[in-house]
Design a protein around this motif. Structure first.
Motif, PDB file in Angstrom:
ATOM      1  N   ILE A 103      37.873 -77.538  78.724  1.00 15.73           N
ATOM      2  CA  ILE A 103      39.219 -76.988  78.889  1.00 15.73           C
ATOM      3  C   ILE A 103      40.384 -77.583  77.891  1.00 15.73           C
ATOM      4  CG2 ILE A 103      41.497 -76.994  80.393  1.00 15.73           C
ATOM      5  CD1 ILE A 103      39.178 -75.545  81.590  1.00 15.73           C
ATOM      6  N   VAL A 104      41.009 -76.584  77.254  1.00 14.20           N
ATOM      7  CA  VAL A 104      41.952 -76.837  76.220  1.00 14.20           C
ATOM      8  C   VAL A 104      43.424 -76.385  76.694  1.00 14.20           C
ATOM      9  CG1 VAL A 104      41.910 -74.673  75.286  1.00 14.20           C
ATOM     10  CG2 VAL A 104      42.682 -76.313  73.860  1.00 14.20           C
ATOM     11  N   SER A 105      44.308 -77.597  76.475  1.00 15.09           N
ATOM     12  CA  SER A 105      45.606 -77.053  77.128  1.00 15.09           C
ATOM     13  C   SER A 105      46.617 -77.419  75.858  1.00 15.09           C
ATOM     14  CB  SER A 105      46.137 -78.068  78.286  1.00 15.09           C
ATOM     15  OG  SER A 105      45.866 -79.429  77.955  1.00 15.09           O
ATOM     16  N   ILE A 106      47.794 -76.594  75.905  1.00  7.03           N
ATOM     17  CA  ILE A 106      48.790 -76.772  74.890  1.00  7.03           C
ATOM     18  C   ILE A 106      49.969 -77.562  75.564  1.00  7.03           C
ATOM     19  CG2 ILE A 106      50.118 -75.540  73.498  1.00  7.03           C
ATOM     20  CD1 ILE A 106      47.206 -75.078  72.611  1.00  7.03           C
ATOM     21  N   GLU A 107      50.261 -78.451  74.696  1.00  2.87           N
ATOM     22  CA  GLU A 107      51.530 -79.165  75.209  1.00  2.87           C
ATOM     23  C   GLU A 107      52.893 -78.581  75.102  1.00  2.87           C
ATOM     24  OE1 GLU A 107      51.968 -82.558  72.467  1.00  2.87           O
ATOM     25  OE2 GLU A 107      50.049 -83.577  73.097  1.00  2.87           O
ATOM     26  N   THR A 108      53.624 -78.924  76.254  1.00  2.00           N
ATOM     27  CA  THR A 108      54.951 -78.039  76.344  1.00  2.00           C
ATOM     28  C   THR A 108      56.174 -78.951  76.143  1.00  2.00           C
ATOM     29  OG1 THR A 108      55.045 -78.436  78.891  1.00  2.00           O
ATOM     30  CG2 THR A 108      54.011 -76.738  78.121  1.00  2.00           C
ATOM     31  N   ASP A 118      51.872 -73.892  64.693  1.00  2.00           N
ATOM     32  CA  ASP A 118      50.560 -73.984  64.755  1.00  2.00           C
ATOM     33  C   ASP A 118      50.263 -74.902  66.091  1.00  2.00           C
ATOM     34  OD1 ASP A 118      47.878 -74.668  64.454  1.00  2.00           O
ATOM     35  OD2 ASP A 118      47.957 -75.828  62.589  1.00  2.00           O
ATOM     36  N   LYS A 119      49.603 -74.277  66.948  1.00  2.00           N
ATOM     37  CA  LYS A 119      49.273 -74.880  68.325  1.00  2.00           C
ATOM     38  C   LYS A 119      48.114 -75.962  68.298  1.00  2.00           C
ATOM     39  CE  LYS A 119      51.140 -70.986  70.960  1.00  2.00           C
ATOM     40  NZ  LYS A 119      50.934 -70.128  72.162  1.00  2.00           N
ATOM     41  N   ARG A 120      47.400 -75.840  67.250  1.00  2.00           N
ATOM     42  CA  ARG A 120      46.384 -76.845  67.040  1.00  2.00           C
ATOM     43  C   ARG A 120      46.954 -78.224  67.109  1.00  2.00           C
ATOM     44  NH1 ARG A 120      43.456 -74.548  61.917  1.00  2.00           N
ATOM     45  NH2 ARG A 120      45.500 -74.304  61.553  1.00  2.00           N
ATOM     46  N   LYS A 121      48.251 -78.552  66.563  1.00  2.00           N
ATOM     47  CA  LYS A 121      48.690 -79.606  66.689  1.00  2.00           C
ATOM     48  C   LYS A 121      49.049 -80.084  67.954  1.00  2.00           C
ATOM     49  CE  LYS A 121      50.340 -78.822  61.820  1.00  2.00           C
ATOM     50  NZ  LYS A 121      51.636 -78.937  60.626  1.00  2.00           N
TER      51      LYS A 121
END
Length: 353
Positions: A103-108, A118-121
């Protein structure tokens, strides 16, 4: 195809599209079915290649992903709650277990919104448990599957839905076989009560016994292992525990002689671990009665379901999923495994008509 486009009152007008009832960059239902079919089985890149090979149509990878996940979401929305009716089959065999999914999640930010740019960061990679449920009529060789990325409560509701799909009702006896995870036992007892009979998977118990048998010599461990298996099948669990207690003495002596070990972990004490495993699940080891009733004592159907229902698609090399997208893919996979794939597409055609 070239199309003349006009503007009327500041809005774009497409006369041909309106007359032919098609959309620019749209896909017919037959093409959507092919895209979803391939996308549910292989990576979206491979799915686009297969569509080109079999139908001679080039579709973007992004469109294949979008269409596939859209139909997965539609299947989720149409999924019935699966409440048990008053009447039902006499017996249903069920199982439930967990399988880890990447699972990959994006910090908010503080407002709960994803960071821009750049969401990879700002991404976090990890693993989350997908809980698979299966139920079937004893006279059938194929089961009804459901899966969820949700919590144990959601998994319990999915199990009830599987039992209902298999023809179970409030008067149906449910024979549930799974490993001894406490959350599985708790959900079976909470959802079905006295209606269900829970049995610890014999294969999992045998794994603990096999680890404990390694304390014996090569000439003894195979005989000891088979002997304990026979005792378990005869409901002589107390005799097995006595044998494990004897092995614990050997285990303790070996640990005391190991000068380099400062402490002993659970993995370093297989006999103790096996004894504790059995003692904590004495109420769920009635193999003798189960075998006499010609019912399964192993959860092979659920265990194999992890491989051919979940892992073969969601754990392909390089695949990382957002939780919502993983949920949609699970629905696509379980829909096909349950034999409801054609039913869904018939409903799509009927809705369009």
């Amino acid at each position: 195809m070239s199309e003349q486009v006009y503007r009327r009152e500041g809005k774009q007008v497409r006369p041909f599209s309106l007359a032919a009832r098609v959309k620019c960059r749209g896909y017919s239902r037959r093409l959507q079915r092919a895209m979803t079919d391939f996308g549910a089985d292989a990576s979206f890149g491979k799915a686009a290649e297969k569509i080109k090979e079999h139908y001679g149509i080039e579709v973007p990878i992004s469109a294949t992903r979008k269409v596939t996940q859209a139909h997965g979401e539609a299947m989720l929305q149409e999924e019935p709650e699966g409440e048990l009716g008053k009447q039902g089959a006499r017996l249903v065999i069920a199982g439930m277990d967990g399988s880890m999914v990447p699972i990959v999640s994006i910090e908010t930010d503080e407002k709960g919104q994803e960071f821009k740019g750049d969401k990879r960061k700002h991404r976090q990679l990890g693993w989350k448990e997908a809980r698979l449920c299966v139920a079937r009529d004893p006279r059938s060789v194929s089961g009804h599957y459901r899966a969820t990325m949700g919590d144990v409560e959601q998994a319990g509701r999915q199990l009830v839905g599987c039992v209902a799909d298999a023809g179970g009702g409030r008067s149906t006896k449910v024979h549930c076989v799974a490993d001894g995870a406490t959350w599985i036992v708790a959900q079976v007892e909470e959802r079905f009560g006295n209606q269900a009979n829970f049995l610890v998977d014999f294969y999992h118990v045998s794994e603990y016994l096999a680890a404990a048998s390694e304390l014996l010599g090569e000439g003894k461990k195979a005989f000891w292992f088979k002997q304990q298996q026979r005792r378990l099948k005869a409901n002589q669990t107390s005799d097995v525990i006595k044998e494990l207690t004897k092995l614990e003495a050997i285990e303790k002596a070996k640990l005391e002689n190991a000068t380099k070990r400062s402490s002993a972990t659970k993995e370093e004490q297989p006999a103790s671990a096996c004894r504790r495993y059995l003692e904590n699940r004495l109420a769920y080891l009635d193999y003798k009665t189960t075998l006499k009733a010609r019912l399964p004592i192993s959860s092979g159907e659920t265990e194999s379901g992890h491989r051919w229902v979940i892992q073969v698609r969601l754990k392909i090399a390089g695949a990382w999923w957002k939780t919502d997208n993983a949920e949609r893919m699970l629905k696509l996979r379980t829909m096909r495994a349950s034999g409801n794939w054609a039913t869904y597409w018939r409903s799509v055609s009927q809705a369009a008509a």
